[in-house]
Write a protein that holds these residues in place. Structure first.
Motif, mmCIF file in Angstrom:
data_model
loop_
_atom_site.group_PDB
_atom_site.id
_atom_site.type_symbol
_atom_site.label_atom_id
_atom_site.label_comp_id
_atom_site.label_asym_id
_atom_site.label_seq_id
_atom_site.Cartn_x
_atom_site.Cartn_y
_atom_site.Cartn_z
ATOM 1 N N ALA A 139 0.839 -1.205 0.000
ATOM 2 C CA ALA A 139 0.000 0.000 0.000
ATOM 3 C C ALA A 139 0.874 1.254 0.000
ATOM 4 O O ALA A 139 0.570 2.232 -0.684
ATOM 5 C CB ALA A 139 -0.945 -0.010 1.191
ATOM 6 N N LYS A 140 1.966 1.197 0.764
ATOM 7 C CA LYS A 140 2.905 2.328 0.796
ATOM 8 C C LYS A 140 3.491 2.581 -0.589
ATOM 9 O O LYS A 140 3.618 3.729 -1.024
ATOM 10 C CB LYS A 140 4.012 2.053 1.815
ATOM 11 C CG LYS A 140 5.048 3.164 1.933
ATOM 12 C CD LYS A 140 6.209 2.744 2.811
ATOM 13 C CE LYS A 140 7.084 1.838 1.989
ATOM 14 N NZ LYS A 140 8.321 1.422 2.540
ATOM 15 N N LEU A 141 3.828 1.510 -1.296
ATOM 16 C CA LEU A 141 4.391 1.650 -2.638
ATOM 17 C C LEU A 141 3.383 2.245 -3.622
ATOM 18 O O LEU A 141 3.758 2.903 -4.584
ATOM 19 C CB LEU A 141 4.874 0.292 -3.149
ATOM 20 C CG LEU A 141 6.126 -0.245 -2.456
ATOM 21 C CD1 LEU A 141 6.323 -1.714 -2.781
ATOM 22 C CD2 LEU A 141 7.343 0.563 -2.843
ATOM 23 N N LEU A 142 2.108 2.020 -3.366
ATOM 24 C CA LEU A 142 1.059 2.530 -4.247
ATOM 25 C C LEU A 142 0.453 3.838 -3.743
ATOM 26 O O LEU A 142 -0.534 4.324 -4.292
ATOM 27 C CB LEU A 142 -0.043 1.476 -4.413
ATOM 28 C CG LEU A 142 0.395 0.200 -5.125
ATOM 29 C CD1 LEU A 142 -0.698 -0.853 -5.057
ATOM 30 C CD2 LEU A 142 0.791 0.488 -6.567
ATOM 31 N N ARG A 143 1.047 4.396 -2.715
ATOM 32 C CA ARG A 143 0.544 5.618 -2.086
ATOM 33 C C ARG A 143 0.251 6.765 -3.056
ATOM 34 O O ARG A 143 -0.709 7.500 -2.858
ATOM 35 C CB ARG A 143 1.516 6.060 -0.997
ATOM 36 C CG ARG A 143 1.015 7.192 -0.134
ATOM 37 C CD ARG A 143 1.968 7.545 0.994
ATOM 38 N NE ARG A 143 3.351 7.503 0.580
ATOM 39 C CZ ARG A 143 4.320 6.917 1.297
ATOM 40 N NH1 ARG A 143 4.061 6.384 2.468
ATOM 41 N NH2 ARG A 143 5.563 6.906 0.870
ATOM 42 N N LEU A 145 -1.272 6.695 -5.703
ATOM 43 C CA LEU A 145 -2.556 6.475 -6.360
ATOM 44 C C LEU A 145 -3.710 6.572 -5.368
ATOM 45 O O LEU A 145 -3.610 6.097 -4.234
ATOM 46 C CB LEU A 145 -2.602 5.074 -6.988
ATOM 47 C CG LEU A 145 -1.560 4.741 -8.041
ATOM 48 C CD1 LEU A 145 -1.740 3.302 -8.504
ATOM 49 C CD2 LEU A 145 -1.655 5.699 -9.215
ATOM 50 N N HIS A 146 -4.811 7.149 -5.828
ATOM 51 C CA HIS A 146 -6.060 7.060 -5.070
ATOM 52 C C HIS A 146 -6.583 5.635 -5.252
ATOM 53 O O HIS A 146 -6.239 4.957 -6.221
ATOM 54 C CB HIS A 146 -7.085 8.065 -5.586
ATOM 55 C CG HIS A 146 -6.669 9.486 -5.389
ATOM 56 N ND1 HIS A 146 -6.646 10.083 -4.156
ATOM 57 C CD2 HIS A 146 -6.254 10.426 -6.280
ATOM 58 C CE1 HIS A 146 -6.233 11.330 -4.283
ATOM 59 N NE2 HIS A 146 -5.976 11.560 -5.565
ATOM 60 N N ARG A 147 -7.421 5.190 -4.358
ATOM 61 C CA ARG A 147 -7.959 3.826 -4.424
ATOM 62 C C ARG A 147 -8.600 3.553 -5.792
ATOM 63 O O ARG A 147 -8.410 2.487 -6.370
ATOM 64 C CB ARG A 147 -8.967 3.636 -3.293
ATOM 65 C CG ARG A 147 -9.647 2.288 -3.245
ATOM 66 C CD ARG A 147 -8.675 1.242 -2.710
ATOM 67 N NE ARG A 147 -9.294 -0.049 -2.628
ATOM 68 C CZ ARG A 147 -9.745 -0.585 -1.506
ATOM 69 N NH1 ARG A 147 -9.638 0.052 -0.373
ATOM 70 N NH2 ARG A 147 -10.275 -1.780 -1.510
ATOM 71 N N GLU A 148 -9.359 4.504 -6.303
ATOM 72 C CA GLU A 148 -10.020 4.318 -7.600
ATOM 73 C C GLU A 148 -8.995 4.169 -8.726
ATOM 74 O O GLU A 148 -9.183 3.380 -9.650
ATOM 75 C CB GLU A 148 -10.970 5.488 -7.903
ATOM 76 C CG GLU A 148 -12.110 5.637 -6.926
ATOM 77 C CD GLU A 148 -11.699 6.320 -5.609
ATOM 78 O OE1 GLU A 148 -10.665 7.038 -5.574
ATOM 79 O OE2 GLU A 148 -12.418 6.108 -4.609
ATOM 80 N N VAL A 152 -8.455 0.963 -11.300
ATOM 81 C CA VAL A 152 -8.383 1.080 -12.758
ATOM 82 C C VAL A 152 -7.080 0.448 -13.257
ATOM 83 O O VAL A 152 -7.080 -0.290 -14.254
ATOM 84 C CB VAL A 152 -8.493 2.557 -13.214
ATOM 85 C CG1 VAL A 152 -8.141 2.708 -14.685
ATOM 86 C CG2 VAL A 152 -9.889 3.085 -12.932
ATOM 87 N N LEU A 153 -5.982 0.712 -12.566
ATOM 88 C CA LEU A 153 -4.701 0.116 -12.945
ATOM 89 C C LEU A 153 -4.770 -1.407 -12.848
ATOM 90 O O LEU A 153 -4.316 -2.116 -13.750
ATOM 91 C CB LEU A 153 -3.570 0.664 -12.070
ATOM 92 C CG LEU A 153 -2.178 0.099 -12.326
ATOM 93 C CD1 LEU A 153 -1.737 0.314 -13.767
ATOM 94 C CD2 LEU A 153 -1.174 0.713 -11.356
ATOM 95 N N ALA A 154 -5.349 -1.929 -11.779
ATOM 96 C CA ALA A 154 -5.494 -3.382 -11.614
ATOM 97 C C ALA A 154 -6.319 -3.972 -12.748
ATOM 98 O O ALA A 154 -5.969 -5.022 -13.309
ATOM 99 C CB ALA A 154 -6.113 -3.704 -10.259
ATOM 100 N N ASP A 155 -7.419 -3.318 -13.106
ATOM 101 C CA ASP A 155 -8.254 -3.797 -14.210
ATOM 102 C C ASP A 155 -7.491 -3.793 -15.529
ATOM 103 O O ASP A 155 -7.585 -4.730 -16.321
ATOM 104 C CB ASP A 155 -9.520 -2.934 -14.351
ATOM 105 C CG ASP A 155 -10.515 -3.163 -13.228
ATOM 106 O OD1 ASP A 155 -10.407 -4.188 -12.517
ATOM 107 O OD2 ASP A 155 -11.410 -2.305 -13.067
#
Length: 168
Positions: A139-143, A145-148, A152-155
């Motif tokens: 989560a820290k590494l993805l900080r 990015l907003h959750r949304e 979108v990136l995961a999709d």
């Protein structure tokens, strides 16, 4: 064009645009960033696991055992199918984890030729302790990015991976 400050990939793209303005550079803008981020992920995971005397393959095996929720464990073949590594690599990981007291080998009650790998109480406790810290690190590494944005990136990445046969 992004409103974000430039990064090292932007420098590469600018150089190529200057030298070869005839090229479509957009694929490089994505792939180079994925590759660079992948190196950050690998380094963070290695540092995290080093602190706990684990290798990435060992952690993968332990988390696979934990998430299956099967008290009877899994066979080496089941691990091989889920991780796409060789039988020798699986055996090596199991040997090391057995030495560390984190997994055990037991013969199947129906077919004694089948060996099942199960978490020991110590292995289960270790994974249950490490997993929240591991997820917090990601989560820290993805900080940025907003959750949304992360969803979108995961999709988007899922679509790319499915194109290459990454299906259940």
């Amino acid at each position: 064009m992004s409103q974000e400050p430039p990064d090292s990939v932007d420098v590469v793209l600018s150089s190529w645009a200057r030298e070869r303005p005839d090229l479509e550079l957009w694929p490089l803008s994505v792939v180079a960033r994925i590759m660079r981020f992948s190196r950050h992920l690998e380094r963070e995971l290695k540092e995290f696991l080093d602190r706990h005397n684990l290798e990435p393959g060992e952690f993968d095996l332990l988390t696979t055992l934990r998430r299956t929720g099967q008290e009877e464990g899994l066979t080496a073949g089941a691990f091989r199918r889920s991780t796409l590594v060789t039988a020798g690599a699986i055996t090596n990981r199991i040997d090391k984890l057995t030495e560390k007291g984190l997994v055990t080998r037991t013969h199947d009650t129906v077919d004694r030729r089948v060996v099942r790998i199960t978490l020991t109480d110590r292995g289960r406790t270790l994974i249950d302790t490490l997993l929240p810290e591991h997820l917090a690190n990601y989560a820290k590494l993805l900080r940025p990015l907003h959750r949304e944005e992360a969803e979108v990136l995961a999709d988007t990445l899922r679509s790319i991976l499915r194109q290459y046969g990454d299906t259940p």
